[in-house]
Write a protein that holds these residues in place. Structure first.
Motif, short mmCIF file in Angstrom:
data_model
loop_
_atom_site.label_atom_id
_atom_site.label_comp_id
_atom_site.label_asym_id
_atom_site.label_seq_id
_atom_site.Cartn_x
_atom_site.Cartn_y
_atom_site.Cartn_z
N ALA A 275 0.84 -1.21 0.00
CA ALA A 275 0.00 0.00 0.00
C ALA A 275 0.87 1.26 0.00
CB ALA A 275 -0.92 -0.01 1.22
N ALA A 276 1.90 1.27 0.88
CA ALA A 276 2.74 2.46 1.00
C ALA A 276 3.53 2.71 -0.29
CB ALA A 276 3.69 2.30 2.18
N GLU A 277 4.01 1.62 -0.90
CA GLU A 277 4.75 1.77 -2.16
C GLU A 277 3.84 2.37 -3.23
OE1 GLU A 277 8.11 -1.81 -1.93
OE2 GLU A 277 6.11 -2.23 -2.73
N PHE A 278 2.60 1.92 -3.25
CA PHE A 278 1.63 2.44 -4.21
C PHE A 278 1.39 3.94 -3.98
CE2 PHE A 278 -2.81 3.13 -5.64
CZ PHE A 278 -2.68 2.71 -6.95
N VAL A 279 1.26 4.31 -2.71
CA VAL A 279 1.02 5.73 -2.37
C VAL A 279 2.21 6.59 -2.82
CG1 VAL A 279 0.78 7.37 -0.46
CG2 VAL A 279 -0.54 5.26 -0.45
N ASP B 218 3.52 1.95 10.48
CA ASP B 218 3.30 0.60 9.94
C ASP B 218 1.90 0.48 9.34
OD1 ASP B 218 3.45 -2.05 9.38
OD2 ASP B 218 3.18 -2.71 11.45
N LEU B 219 1.77 0.86 8.06
CA LEU B 219 0.46 0.91 7.39
C LEU B 219 -0.20 -0.46 7.26
CD1 LEU B 219 0.74 3.45 4.43
CD2 LEU B 219 -1.04 3.40 6.16
N ASP B 220 0.59 -1.51 6.96
CA ASP B 220 -0.02 -2.82 6.70
C ASP B 220 0.05 -3.77 7.89
OD1 ASP B 220 2.66 -3.24 6.67
OD2 ASP B 220 2.78 -3.97 4.61
N ALA C 24 6.61 -4.34 10.87
CA ALA C 24 7.88 -3.89 10.31
C ALA C 24 7.58 -2.71 9.39
CB ALA C 24 8.55 -5.02 9.53
N VAL C 25 8.44 -1.69 9.45
CA VAL C 25 8.22 -0.50 8.61
C VAL C 25 9.11 -0.60 7.38
CG1 VAL C 25 8.46 2.00 8.51
CG2 VAL C 25 7.61 0.91 10.59
N SER C 26 8.48 -0.74 6.22
CA SER C 26 9.24 -0.84 4.98
C SER C 26 9.72 0.55 4.57
CB SER C 26 8.38 -1.44 3.88
OG SER C 26 7.39 -0.51 3.51
N SER D 175 -7.34 -9.10 -2.68
CA SER D 175 -7.32 -8.72 -1.27
C SER D 175 -6.10 -9.26 -0.52
CB SER D 175 -8.58 -9.21 -0.56
OG SER D 175 -9.70 -8.62 -1.15
N SER D 176 -4.95 -9.29 -1.18
CA SER D 176 -3.76 -9.83 -0.53
C SER D 176 -3.03 -8.75 0.27
CB SER D 176 -2.81 -10.40 -1.60
OG SER D 176 -2.42 -9.37 -2.49
N GLY D 177 -3.43 -7.49 0.11
CA GLY D 177 -2.73 -6.41 0.81
C GLY D 177 -1.56 -5.88 0.01
N THR D 178 -1.29 -6.53 -1.13
CA THR D 178 -0.25 -6.02 -2.04
C THR D 178 -0.77 -6.13 -3.47
OG1 THR D 178 0.74 -8.22 -2.17
CG2 THR D 178 1.74 -6.66 -0.61
N LEU D 179 -0.18 -5.34 -4.35
CA LEU D 179 -0.51 -5.45 -5.77
C LEU D 179 0.55 -6.32 -6.44
CD1 LEU D 179 -1.44 -1.81 -6.83
CD2 LEU D 179 -2.96 -3.66 -6.16
N THR D 180 0.09 -7.38 -7.08
CA THR D 180 1.04 -8.23 -7.81
C THR D 180 0.50 -8.44 -9.22
OG1 THR D 180 -0.14 -10.17 -7.00
CG2 THR D 180 1.78 -9.46 -5.74
N GLU D 181 1.27 -9.17 -10.03
CA GLU D 181 0.81 -9.44 -11.39
C GLU D 181 -0.50 -10.22 -11.37
OE1 GLU D 181 3.81 -10.90 -14.05
OE2 GLU D 181 5.31 -9.52 -13.23
#
Lengths: 350, 350
Positions: free
Chosen positions: A303-307, B294-296, B300-302, B336-342
């Motif tokens: 999500a943060a990367e997208f933002v 920590d948005l997700d 851990a903070v990416s 709805s995985s919480g990340t965007l993937t292919e």
């Protein structure tokens, strides 16, 4: 007059409280998605907490840390020096003179705000040169210093205005109201400024009508000509009381009008930006977008990367900003794990 | 004059090319950290590629998509209407008149730029009312429309200026130069504007000296009084040629000066912001910061989460911006995985 500083950029970090809005929204959504019976009561509590955080924030906004004292002192020093200089060369200034010191202050204000009626005119080279110096430095002073102070004062007025509304709607939904005010901050600024402007406008007309014996229409015309810094000079302040009033009134009025145009422009920019965000979000995502957005190369865009990616695309943040913060991130990531965890804090505190 | 629009906000999304700077920097660092013998040649290639991307970008900056034609047409329509109106009421305007139509155009420009010499003065109520209308609409026109056009033209001038430097240093390190120019964009804008201003300033003095028969010092004084929109009116343009010249020269000069003050203010804001970023980064991170960033909620903070958190803290981005983009993220995250993937792209394209 130019009112150019981006006065709205918070120049001191805000508290972390308002950040929780997004986080809570995210958590709530997850809650709703995850369980079939979301704990509505807890969500409600979170929202109440958020409202009080917002209200608290209102007290600690960066603008409120702004100190007015140096501004007043600087302005007083500038006007004092200006009045002193023009008083010294009073015999080199032609026109409708009334009182040495008063005329000097009046001339200084009329010059620094670029109104320039021309009812007092420098005759010698030295006086003309002084006027040139004071108009340039005055422009900078009004643009940089006074517009910031005006923004601060108008913000305070706005808070009072908002509190009055909340007080009226005591039984209503404060949370929604606060949220609406936050989202339409500039709308409220425009409204507050408009209120102040209207008051100053009427005060000017009133004064010119009763103290300068102008016709009502001419008073209106003189006010218009002054607040826009047009200053043809066919109608101006010619009595002693008038010039005293003018010195204060012109300074405040011209700044308020410039501020008003500035807020209008901000409103326009904000609207354009929001419609742009919507447009950028409707753009179809491609595999190369995913690759570009994937900052940590885990082949998934969080999500943060997208933002970050989208705000970069919108031009809201620059590479400069991101690299500076990334340097800070790497410095904090002492265990080189690619993420910041409590472990990093532990190691660095040892 | 107010020059308030945040003309520098890119209003159309830039290409993804410049985003790669940060990404590549990140990758390079990781490379250096991970292996003891980083592939320097590849890094160099990446940097060369980046330079050409930057140069390409220069062609596709949002400002270049700005269309000047409607601005010129709008300005022509405004001046045409103004001149027509003031020509109709020419008998209701007092002062040093020369030529009906020319005086009307000159009066319109002197009014809309708020210079207001007062060498031509409306006598009747109707003429005064017209002047009031034109000064307010003129301020808005100069502030909103013309300052954007000026920014666009100065940006173009700046590109030419930069190209000339690059041409000179053909054998030097173009990449570093382009990077330096990107980082100090506003410095170059200030320099370019200063160049244009100096030219206009000298042109004004030259004209007043040779065509209006003013003394050299009075010419300088009249130019200062005009470009700042002060306009006492003791010295102004009184010949036919002079008024024709003035109509064009005043319009360009006052806008350029306002733009110059605006760029100066931007420069000041930028500097303050950078020192602020450094200050915010030195602030010690606490566990509650980690939790807030920590948005997700993966404890851990990416890197991206850290960037969003810190830019939020700096006030560079608002909750409004982040929530709007987050809504877009959730819409795209179809699995709805919480990340965007292919995988998300695959599902949504089905």
């Amino acid at each position: 007059m130019a009112n150019a500083t981006n006065v709205n950029d918070p120049l001191l970090p805000s508290t972390t409280a308002d950040y929780s809005i997004v986080k809570n929204a995210l958590k709530r959504r997850r809650l709703r998605r995850g369980s079939s019976d979301p704990n509505i009561r807890e969500t409600h509590l979170l929202e109440q907490q958020h409202t009080s955080e917002l209200l608290q924030n209102a007290k600690y906004t960066p603008e409120n840390k702004f100190d007015l004292k140096p501004v007043y002192m600087f302005l007083a020093a500038y006007l004092g020096l200006g009045a002193f200089c023009f008083f010294l060369v009073r015999d080199q200034i032609d026109g409708r003179k009334k009182n040495g010191m008063l005329d000097a202050i009046y001339f200084c204000v009329v010059t620094m705000t670029t109104v320039g009626y021309g009812d007092l005119i420098p005759r010698t080279k030295f006086a003309k040169f002084l006027a040139c110096i004071f108009v340039f430095t005055g422009m900078a002073l009004v643009g940089f210093v006074l517009s910031n102070a005006a923004d601060y004062i108008l913000e305070k007025q706005e808070i009072l205005f908002v509190k009055a509304i909340i007080h009226k709607k005591e039984n209503g939904d404060n949370h929604d109201l606060m949220k609406e005010i936050e989202a339409n901050k500039i709308h409220y600024k425009v409204l507050t400024t408009l209120g102040v402007i209207l008051f100053l406008f009427l005060a000017g007309i009133f004064f010119l009508y009763f103290f300068e014996d102008l016709e009502l229409f001419d008073a209106f015309y003189c006010v218009c000509s002054t607040v826009t810094t047009l200053g043809y000079g066919d109608k101006s302040f010619s009595t002693k009381t008038g010039r005293l009033f003018a010195a204060v009134w012109i300074l405040i009025s011209t700044i308020c009008w410039a501020q008003f145009f500035y807020y209008l422009a901000q409103l326009y920019t904000e609207r354009r930006q929001r419609s742009l965000i919507k447009w950028v979000l409707t753009r179809k995502l491609t595999v190369s977008d995913l690759d570009a957005a994937d900052l940590d190369d885990d082949r998934a865009v969080s999500a943060a990367e997208f933002v970050v990616y989208k705000l970069k695309e919108l031009g809201k943040i620059s590479d400069e900003d991101v690299s500076l913060v990334m340097d800070g991130f790497r410095a904090l990531d002492v265990d080189s794990s690619g993420t910041l965890t409590e472990n990093d804090l532990l190691i660095s505190s040892q």
